[in-house]
Design an enzyme around this catalytic site. Structure first.
Site, PDB file in Angstrom:
ATOM      1  N   SER A 261       0.838  -1.205   0.000  1.00 41.21           N
ATOM      2  CA  SER A 261       0.000   0.000   0.000  1.00 41.21           C
ATOM      3  C   SER A 261       0.866   1.247   0.000  1.00 41.21           C
ATOM      4  O   SER A 261       2.078   1.186   0.230  1.00 41.21           O
ATOM      5  CB  SER A 261      -0.889   0.001   1.241  1.00 41.21           C
ATOM      6  OG  SER A 261      -0.090   0.253   2.385  1.00 41.21           O
ATOM      7  N   LYS A 262       0.212   2.364  -0.244  1.00 39.12           N
ATOM      8  CA  LYS A 262       0.919   3.641  -0.207  1.00 39.12           C
ATOM      9  C   LYS A 262       1.508   3.869   1.179  1.00 39.12           C
ATOM     10  O   LYS A 262       2.571   4.442   1.332  1.00 39.12           O
ATOM     11  CB  LYS A 262      -0.052   4.760  -0.590  1.00 39.12           C
ATOM     12  CG  LYS A 262       0.545   6.149  -0.400  1.00 39.12           C
ATOM     13  CD  LYS A 262      -0.176   7.180  -1.207  1.00 39.12           C
ATOM     14  CE  LYS A 262      -0.043   8.583  -0.649  1.00 39.12           C
ATOM     15  NZ  LYS A 262       1.270   8.921  -0.097  1.00 39.12           N
ATOM     16  N   ARG A 263       0.777   3.403   2.213  1.00 44.24           N
ATOM     17  CA  ARG A 263       1.267   3.578   3.575  1.00 44.24           C
ATOM     18  C   ARG A 263       2.616   2.871   3.791  1.00 44.24           C
ATOM     19  O   ARG A 263       3.480   3.368   4.489  1.00 44.24           O
ATOM     20  CB  ARG A 263       0.239   3.094   4.590  1.00 44.24           C
ATOM     21  CG  ARG A 263      -0.133   4.197   5.569  1.00 44.24           C
ATOM     22  CD  ARG A 263      -1.272   3.789   6.500  1.00 44.24           C
ATOM     23  NE  ARG A 263      -2.452   3.361   5.777  1.00 44.24           N
ATOM     24  CZ  ARG A 263      -3.042   2.159   5.941  1.00 44.24           C
ATOM     25  NH1 ARG A 263      -2.563   1.283   6.780  1.00 44.24           N
ATOM     26  NH2 ARG A 263      -4.120   1.860   5.241  1.00 44.24           N
ATOM     27  N   GLY A 265       4.888   2.430   1.568  1.00 41.16           N
ATOM     28  CA  GLY A 265       5.880   3.277   0.926  1.00 41.16           C
ATOM     29  C   GLY A 265       6.254   4.463   1.802  1.00 41.16           C
ATOM     30  O   GLY A 265       7.430   4.772   1.992  1.00 41.16           O
ATOM     31  N   ASP A 266       5.232   5.109   2.363  1.00 41.41           N
ATOM     32  CA  ASP A 266       5.489   6.278   3.214  1.00 41.41           C
ATOM     33  C   ASP A 266       6.303   5.873   4.446  1.00 41.41           C
ATOM     34  O   ASP A 266       7.243   6.553   4.835  1.00 41.41           O
ATOM     35  CB  ASP A 266       4.161   6.900   3.677  1.00 41.41           C
ATOM     36  CG  ASP A 266       3.393   7.521   2.513  1.00 41.41           C
ATOM     37  OD1 ASP A 266       4.022   7.738   1.446  1.00 41.41           O
ATOM     38  OD2 ASP A 266       2.189   7.781   2.652  1.00 41.41           O
TER      39      ASP A 266
END
Ligand code: GLU
Length: 504
Positions: A261-263, A265-266
């Site tokens: 998920s994008k999370r 990556g962050d």
């Protein structure tokens, strides 16, 4: 599958935001498959869900594919025999096919309002609109044609639902997953068309277009696997031949389980989008591979191997080599862990492969963006000297900066460790040596320094580290003789004398 002749595949994203890296991989596999067999790659935009439409998303998708070298043969931006390729522009086509299903009794109109559906769900916790419940609902099967006409006259909007016959075995053969077998009784009567926006839903538009566009292979993400039995029933309802299906496994989180998920990556500091994305509503910026300093070849190579392998131990592969080796049989059934460090490894590899011209052009771009003047420095030589140390393109500036800007301060820890009482005297000898060595090039410089150090019985480490400190301001940087050669005699001597004068 060696008898595949000129397949036609499509990448069919919905413009609901930036293309996720998993979607990029889907596009890439479609492309590799098409190219492998000399077929056609279609780009179709599936924008029938107006509530989820995001402005700028389509342009983003096109730019991302273009950056990665995933070429479109037909479709958005290219045109072709089945234009238009944007589903919102194909309403007339869908209307006709909805009409066909209605006329054949394979679909029906339903007039239930959102409130009525909610009430039904509250009454029956496992409510599903299907053969067991449809006659208790408000639709053209439960109402007379006069009642239906009256509702329509009164302006009650309808949807068209697919009439799924219960109790049939539906078997879908997936080229990656093998056989998917379900009983049609578990399916609901899916909404195929909404009169309120005069648009079909994903399912109808998707299969109508795949049929009309003569798609032979549907290669898409695993999240669509559960839709495939319904799609098969739709193909049967129309009497159309179904394309081959291949559902790709998920990209998984680097650690633990679940979808990337994008999370993730962050949290772990890597992009999950090909290009930087500026959210048109919130203004939030999400990082992209391109802006983070990845080369498109590296991203392609890295993604290709997440869920597919060439069957041998090759890792570094160009688009051409990937095309040659690609096959759906070697796509894995299980999810692929997103190994971000591997991505950096590929990027470093492709940076080392860049020519000195390309490296110099990139470094010049970064210098000028940062207002740094090249002066007398040979930037191509700098770029080659530092490339070993560069994983991401922006590392170049950090590694190269000291060539253009002489140190004004010196790393305190390094000074304490490497700048001793006898260092100034040793640096005088270094300066003398540098003043006489000719030509002022890496190899003669190195030889002359070694000779001087041996003749004076100095410690090699002591002299070299102190010089590095004087030239760079820290104990980092490329090979010392290369630094000297690139800086040139005058500037090297100036920096060493400067250090002797200012380090106490
Ligand atoms: N529009 C769907 C998506 O955004 C495409 C699914 C498919 O390829 O059939 O993922």
């Amino acid at each position: 599958m060696s008898d595949i002749k000129k397949p036609r595949v499509r990448f069919a994203p919905s413009p609901t935001g930036p293309l996720h890296i998993g979607g990029v991989r889907t596009a890439l596999y479609n492309y590799l498959f098409a190219r492998h067999f000399g077929g056609t790659m279609i780009l179709r935009i599936e924008d029938t869900d107006s509530k989820r439409f995001v402005p700028g998303a389509e342009a983003y998708i096109i730019e991302a594919l273009d950056w990665l070298g995933i070429e479109i043969d037909e479709g958005i931006g290219k045109g072709g025999p089945h234009a238009p390729y944007r589903q919102s522009e194909r309403r007339d086509i869908y209307r006709k096919y909805v009409g066909e299903l209605l006329a054949a009794g394979k679909a029906y109109k339903a007039y239930d309002t959102a409130e009525e559906l909610d009430a039904k769900r509250a009454e029956l916790p496992n409510f599903q609109y299907d053969a067991t419940t449809r006659l208790s609902m408000k639709n053209s099967l439960s109402l007379s044609s006069d009642e239906c006409a009256a509702l329509e006259k009164a302006g009650v909007p309808y949807v068209v639902r697919f009439k799924v016959d219960p109790g049939q075995e539906v078997v879908v053969n997936d080229l990656i997953r093998g056989e998917v077998r379900i009983n049609s009784s578990i399916l609901d009567d899916k909404v195929l068309y909404k009169q309120s926006d005069d648009l079909p839903t994903y399912h109808l538009a998707n299969i109508v277009d795949d049929h009309l566009m003569e798609v032979t292979h549907v290669i898409r993400g695993e999240e669509w696997l559960p839709s495939s039995p319904l799609h098969k029933l739709l193909y049967e309802a129309f009497g159309w031949q179904m394309p081959e299906f291949a559902h790709l496994s998920l990209l998984l989180k680097p650690e633990g389980n679940g979808k990337l998920s994008k999370r993730d990556g962050d949290r772990l500091g890597f992009p999950v989008f090909p290009l930087e994305w500026h959210d048109p509503v919130s203004g939030a910026i999400s990082s992209g591979y391109r802006e983070s300093g990845y080369l498109p070849q590296a991203v392609v190579n890295f993604l290709a191997l997440l869920g597919w392998n060439p069957g041998d131990d090759r890792e570094v592969m160009s688009m051409q080599e990937l095309t040659k080796a690609f096959s759906l049989e070697r796509c894995s059934k299980s999810g692929a862990k997103f190994d971000f460090e591997k991505g950096k490894w590929f990027n470093h590899y492709y940076i080392l492969e860049m020519s000195s011209d390309e490296l110099a052009t990139e470094l010049r771009r970064q210098l000028s963006l940062n207002g740094i003047n090249e002066g007398e420095i040979n930037t191509a030589a700098v770029a080659v000297a530092i490339k070993d140390r560069v994983k991401l393109l922006p590392d170049m500036l950090a590694e190269a900066r000291f060539f253009y800007e002489a140190p004004t301060t010196y790393d305190a820890k390094a000074v304490k460790k490497r700048w001793k009482e006898d260092t100034p005297l040793q640096m005088q000898e270094v300066v003398k040596t540098l003043q006489t060595v000719s030509p002022f090039e890496s190899e003669p410089i190195e030889a002359a320094l070694e000779e001087m150090i041996a003749a004076n019985n100095y410690s090699m480490g002591a002299v070299m580290n102190a010089m590095r400190l004087a030239l760079v301001g820290a104990l980092s940087g490329p090979h010392l003789a290369d630094i000297l050669a690139i800086l040139g005699r005058e500037e090297s001597v100036r920096r060493i004398e400067q250090a002797v004068a200012s380090i106490k």
